[in-house]
Design a protein around this motif. Structure first.
Motif, PDB file in Angstrom:
ATOM      1  N   TRP A  75       2.864  -3.353   3.850  1.00 31.00           N
ATOM      2  CA  TRP A  75       3.336  -2.292   2.951  1.00 31.00           C
ATOM      3  C   TRP A  75       3.674  -2.855   1.577  1.00 31.00           C
ATOM      4  CZ3 TRP A  75       2.284   2.486   3.586  1.00 31.00           C
ATOM      5  CH2 TRP A  75       2.144   3.022   4.871  1.00 31.00           C
ATOM      6  N   LYS A  76       4.332  -4.030   1.576  1.00 32.80           N
ATOM      7  CA  LYS A  76       4.692  -4.652   0.300  1.00 32.80           C
ATOM      8  C   LYS A  76       3.438  -5.063  -0.462  1.00 32.80           C
ATOM      9  CE  LYS A  76       7.858  -8.051  -1.674  1.00 32.80           C
ATOM     10  NZ  LYS A  76       8.831  -9.137  -1.386  1.00 32.80           N
ATOM     11  N   THR A  77       2.483  -5.637   0.264  1.00 30.60           N
ATOM     12  CA  THR A  77       1.211  -6.025  -0.350  1.00 30.60           C
ATOM     13  C   THR A  77       0.502  -4.802  -0.910  1.00 30.60           C
ATOM     14  OG1 THR A  77       1.026  -7.807   1.267  1.00 30.60           O
ATOM     15  CG2 THR A  77      -0.969  -7.224   0.061  1.00 30.60           C
ATOM     16  N   PHE A  78       0.584  -3.702  -0.159  1.00 34.78           N
ATOM     17  CA  PHE A  78      -0.071  -2.467  -0.586  1.00 34.78           C
ATOM     18  C   PHE A  78       0.539  -1.943  -1.891  1.00 34.78           C
ATOM     19  CE2 PHE A  78      -0.143   2.220  -0.498  1.00 34.78           C
ATOM     20  CZ  PHE A  78      -1.520   2.438  -0.481  1.00 34.78           C
ATOM     21  N   PHE A  79       1.877  -1.863  -1.941  1.00 35.76           N
ATOM     22  CA  PHE A  79       2.537  -1.248  -3.095  1.00 35.76           C
ATOM     23  C   PHE A  79       2.500  -2.113  -4.348  1.00 35.76           C
ATOM     24  CE2 PHE A  79       4.710   1.467   0.128  1.00 35.76           C
ATOM     25  CZ  PHE A  79       4.277   2.690  -0.375  1.00 35.76           C
ATOM     26  N   LYS A  80       2.346  -3.445  -4.193  1.00 33.69           N
ATOM     27  CA  LYS A  80       2.338  -4.294  -5.388  1.00 33.69           C
ATOM     28  C   LYS A  80       1.098  -4.029  -6.257  1.00 33.69           C
ATOM     29  CE  LYS A  80      -0.121  -8.478  -3.932  1.00 33.69           C
ATOM     30  NZ  LYS A  80      -0.058  -9.922  -3.699  1.00 33.69           N
ATOM     31  N   ASN A  81       0.061  -3.432  -5.648  1.00 28.87           N
ATOM     32  CA  ASN A  81      -1.131  -3.085  -6.419  1.00 28.87           C
ATOM     33  C   ASN A  81      -0.913  -1.884  -7.336  1.00 28.87           C
ATOM     34  OD1 ASN A  81      -3.446  -4.874  -5.376  1.00 28.87           O
ATOM     35  ND2 ASN A  81      -2.468  -4.183  -3.486  1.00 28.87           N
TER      36      ASN A  81
END
Length: 918
Positions: free
Chosen positions: A55-61
């Motif tokens: 989720w964190k990887t997803f939102f950092k984009n």
């Protein structure tokens, strides 16, 4: 260091003390005790650094500076009343974020599939019996068994050892295997204690029994992994540059918005609320909404092209970082070299023979004066090949895959002797039937020799001995010359010593061969000892070997030098070997300074920084020292790429601006720390990747020039409207401006992102770190050249329509069919001048026609799309109302289609005058 002292204690203490300290015995642990220790110490595995949640990887984009700017722009657009526009901007952000996440997730999965380092099973002694257990369940105090080919699962003290040699290159970068015995000896370099073995290394030959004293993250392997994981991740140069560009464009957009707000109030007499909304619309218009998706797609295309060239990219931004690399810190073993010991020359007192064919290739030959020889043709060569092949514990199994490497069961050193014998036409198995082995006197690190005893005939034994030159020659008192044995003289010794020294100076490692025939009646083969067997030997000659450079490395190094990229070798190997290889492949000249790990330890930061400005090689370095070299280079202002395959390379890979790990031979720790993984372990793939990285940055700059160009003619109509005090009706609406930014410009811009690399890109120096995307050249091209020409043409199109309808005798139309046609023509003129601009932006210096006007199909697909989109806007009733457009006359279309031709010709003339003539 405290950890080194603990390691030293396990090495120096008597084995009984080791058992006591580990609460174990020669019978190993009980199953119950092993289970308890597993709970206490944890599984025997190298834990990866804490990865971000999906989720964190997803939102950092969705939270980069440019993405935040687009979220704000969309909100501003909605606030100004253009809800459709705001939704469109947000959709661009969402699609781009999803695309970036998908690309990086796919790369991560491919990386995880490559990671496979520690062995699956190990033979341990549990409850006093042999048991095959999962290596991850091994615990401190476990006694386990090792044999040739095993990967060592834990840091351990040897209990017994027979002919034990260990390949520790994954840990210390040393290409020559370490001899291991049960006796303590400190050895030379890192992890060289003779009676200790380390997790992640491999048994080359021999057998042993060992007791584990460290597992998992407590091993030397694990400690280096921890050092890697503690390092903070820094933004890539491209991320930093895009953040800078975002700030610059934000300042430009807001400044223009403020100017338009003031102008709307004072020149057009708009009320503040109306002027504010108008200014907000202009701010949105000046934000390059297509920048982020185009950069992402450009990087993704670079990733795809690099994957075809055997470079797996884990993070998109790593592609461009390669393009600005100024220094490559390269490991030697397995990176610049093949990690395959190979015989180069054979020396006998009569002749020097050349051995052709690299690595484990059996199609070479042994030559004398460029003529192929078989071993039978020369008695001295015959005897030397016989010793090399029979006094040998290694087996070479042919590869089952066509063109693949044979499987080596033993050490690389002995393997290359077997291959040498095969090149001479020697049939080892057939000869062993004739002269069967009766006994072996195994190699040890003290005497540095190995001997085997064979039946020679019914009345005699023969003893074959091989080892280091200095340790073999002192046991010899005879020499074989042209098949005849005579006394070894001082002159003979001096000649042999001179040749041995000459080979060493070339970075070649020599091995001496000798033999002795013993009468059966004078010796009992079972009672022969090392002292009684290895004396009165007959010296035959030398074999010289090295780990050869990769065949493609020469061209790769040459291209790096052409591209003004410095390569620094940083290796755990010896100073002599490191310099020899560096000079041989053209990495440095013979004048290069070689700094050892011990010297590096005592050097001040200033001295190191100064040394790094010249030709330098680092040898016998420890992991933290390699990290120090990379960090100091960065402090010198260099953009550093670091390559490697061992766990010893991981800290430097993580610290470097771009870490490049070997995919086939690389450890999982190295691959986890790296940004890019070479799936073919080929240094030449790095050069291809650098070329792609430079192309990506060049394409981003071309795209930036292209999209900024359209901002000038988009702003010009509003400038005329404001500074004429409203006498010139607004020639272009905000929705029409966004039609260009998010509609017609997008696909051609994406086509620019995939433009083929310029032919001279690897003949240029890396871009300077302080040279930014939005530089003087881009500003001049976009705003003062292409932009002003497009502005003049688009305003000309506006007056062209009004001229046909009676202007200047009739006032300029402020509404109605004429006004609608005039604004449509302004939009059309910008679109068609952008067709010329996208073609002009494809090359900086080379003629478009030389590169091939139709060579980039994606740009032409984009051009066709924007023409069709513009046509749809002019004929579709709903779209006409939304975008303030109308149908055009045939004369209007003729005018528009003619626009790109003179613009391309003008730009071709400019390129010829500025570059070709120069």
């Amino acid at each position: 260091m405290e950890e080194n002292k603990i390691r030293e204690l396990y090495a120096k203490n008597d084995i009984s003390e080791v058992y006591t300290n580990l609460h174990s015995s020669s019978a190993g642990l009980t199953s119950a005790e092993a289970t308890a220790r597993l709970a206490k110490y944890g599984r025997n595995e190298i834990k990866k650094s804490q990865e971000e949640s999906e989720w964190k990887t997803f939102f950092k984009n969705f939270i980069s500076m440019m993405a935040i700017l687009l979220w704000i722009s969309g909100a501003v657009a909605m606030f100004s009343g253009t809800i459709e526009l705001g939704i469109a901007i947000w959709m661009v952000n969402i699609i781009n974020g999803l695309f970036s996440f998908w690309q990086e997730r796919a790369a991560k999965r491919a990386t995880d599939a490559l990671n496979n380092m520690l062995p699956t099973y190990v033979q341990a002694i549990r409850d006093g019996k042999k048991a095959q257990i999962d290596a991850k369940e091994l615990v401190p105090g476990d006694v386990f068994i090792l044999q040739a080919g095993n990967a060592i699962p834990a840091d351990a003290r040897l209990i017994t050892a027979s002919s034990m040699q260990v390949d520790q290159s994954a840990l210390n970068g040393e290409s020559v295997p370490e001899s291991k015995t049960t006796d303590y000896a400190p050895g030379e370099g890192s992890y060289a204690e003779a009676n200790l073995v380390y997790s992640g290394t491999t048994v080359g030959s021999g057998t042993a029994r060992a007791i584990a004293f460290a597992t998992g993250m407590n091993t030397e392997f694990g400690k280096i992994a921890q050092l890697t994981q503690k390092q903070n991740k820094v933004d890539s140069p491209l991320t930093q540059e895009l953040n800078r560009l975002t700030k610059q464009l934000s300042i430009i957009a807001v400044s223009i918005g403020v100017l338009f707000l003031i102008a709307a109030i004072f020149f057009v007499k708009y009320p503040f609320a109306k002027a504010f909304i108008f200014a907000l619309g202009m701010i949105v218009a000046f934000i390059p909404e297509g920048l982020l998706p185009t950069v992402t797609l450009s990087l993704a295309q670079g990733v795809k092209r690099m994957a075809k060239k055997h470079a797996l990219v884990k993070e998109l931004n790593s592609v461009e970082t390669l393009g600005e690399t100024t220094v490559i810190c390269s490991d030697k073993t397995g990176t610049l070299t093949q990690n395959q010991m190979t015989i180069h020359y054979i020396w006998t007192p009569q002749n020097e023979y050349k051995v052709t064919g690299n690595g484990y290739v059996n199609n070479g030959q042994i030559e004398l004066n460029n003529k192929q020889l078989w071993y039978e043709e020369n008695p001295d060569l015959h005897k030397l090949v016989q010793i090399a092949s029979l006094d040998n514990d290694t087996a070479v199994q042919p590869s089952k895959v066509k063109g693949g490497k044979p499987k080596i069961l033993g050490t690389p050193t002995e393997a290359c002797l077997i291959i040498m014998a095969e090149k001479a036409g020697f049939d080892r198995q057939k000869v062993l039937v004739k002269y069967p082995r009766l006994r072996e006197l195994p190699f040890d690190s003290n005497r540095k020799r190995m001997s085997t005893i064979h039946r020679w005939n019914d009345h005699q034994y023969i003893i074959f001995t091989k080892g280091s030159f200095s340790d073999v020659i002192k046991q010899c008192d005879q020499i074989q010359v042209d098949g005849k044995v005579r006394a070894l003289t001082d002159d003979d010794k001096k000649r042999a010593e001179k040749h041995n020294a000459d080979y060493a100076a070339k970075g070649l490692r020599s091995m001496a061969m000798a033999y002795r025939i013993v009468e059966k009646e004078n010796a009992d083969v079972t009672k022969l000892t090392i002292e009684t067997a290895e004396q009165h030997l007959v010296f035959v000659g030398l074999t010289t070997m090295s780990d050869p450079p990769r065949p493609e490395i020469y061209n790769a190094v040459r291209r790096c030098h052409q591209a003004k990229i410095k390569i620094i070798m940083v290796t755990g190997d010896s100073k002599l070997t490191a310099k020899s290889v560096a000079v041989q492949i053209g990495l440095t000249s013979d004048k290069a300074r070689v700094i050892s790990g011990d010297e590096l330890e005592t050097m001040s930061n200033e001295d190191l920084r100064e040394a790094l400005k010249g030709e330098v090689i680092f040898a016998r370095v420890a992991p933290e020292q390699k990290y120090k070299v990379v960090k100091t280079l960065q402090e010198n202002g260099e953009i550093v790429a670091s390559t490697g395959d061992g766990v010893n390379d991981a800290p430097a890979l993580k610290q470097a601006d771009i870490g490049i790990a070997m995919g086939l031979t690389g450890t999982d720790v190295a691959k986890d720390a790296a940004n890019i993984i070479l799936t073919d372990d080929n240094f030449a793939s790095i050069v291809a990747a650098i070329e792609e990285g430079r192309a990506v940055y060049s394409n981003i700059r071309k795209f930036l020039t292209y999209i900024l160009t359209s901002n000038v003619p988009e702003a010009f109509p509003s400038i005329l409207f404001l500074f004429s005090g409203g006498l010139i009706p607004l020639p272009m609406t905000v929705m029409q401006i966004l039609t260009v930014d998010l509609g017609t410009d997008m696909l051609p811009a994406l086509g620019l992102g995939g433009e083929a690399v310029d032919p001279d890109v690897m003949k240029q120096a890396p871009r300077k770190h302080n040279e930014h995307l939005l530089n003087r050249s881009v500003i001049i091209k976009a705003f003062l050249w292409y932009g002003l020409i497009s502005s003049a043409i688009s305003i000309g199109a506006y007056f062209f329509v009004n001229l046909q309808n009676g202007w200047p005798h009739v006032p300029l139309a402020a509404d109605g069919p004429v006004y609608m046609r005039a604004t449509t023509m302004v939009l059309g003129a910008i679109i068609f001048t952008q067709i010329a601009n996208v073609l002009n932006c494809r090359t900086n210096k080379v003629s478009l026609f030389k590169k091939g006007i139709f060579s980039n199909r994606n740009i032409w697909y984009g051009i066709i799309f924007e023409i069709l989109l513009f046509l749809a806007l002019t004929v579709t009733p709903g779209l006409q109302q939304l975008f303030n457009t109308t149908r055009l006359l045939p004369v209007d279309w003729l005018f528009l289609f003619c626009l790109p031709i003179p613009l391309v010709i003008i730009d071709e003339i400019k390129k010829w005058l500025l570059y070709h003539k120069k």
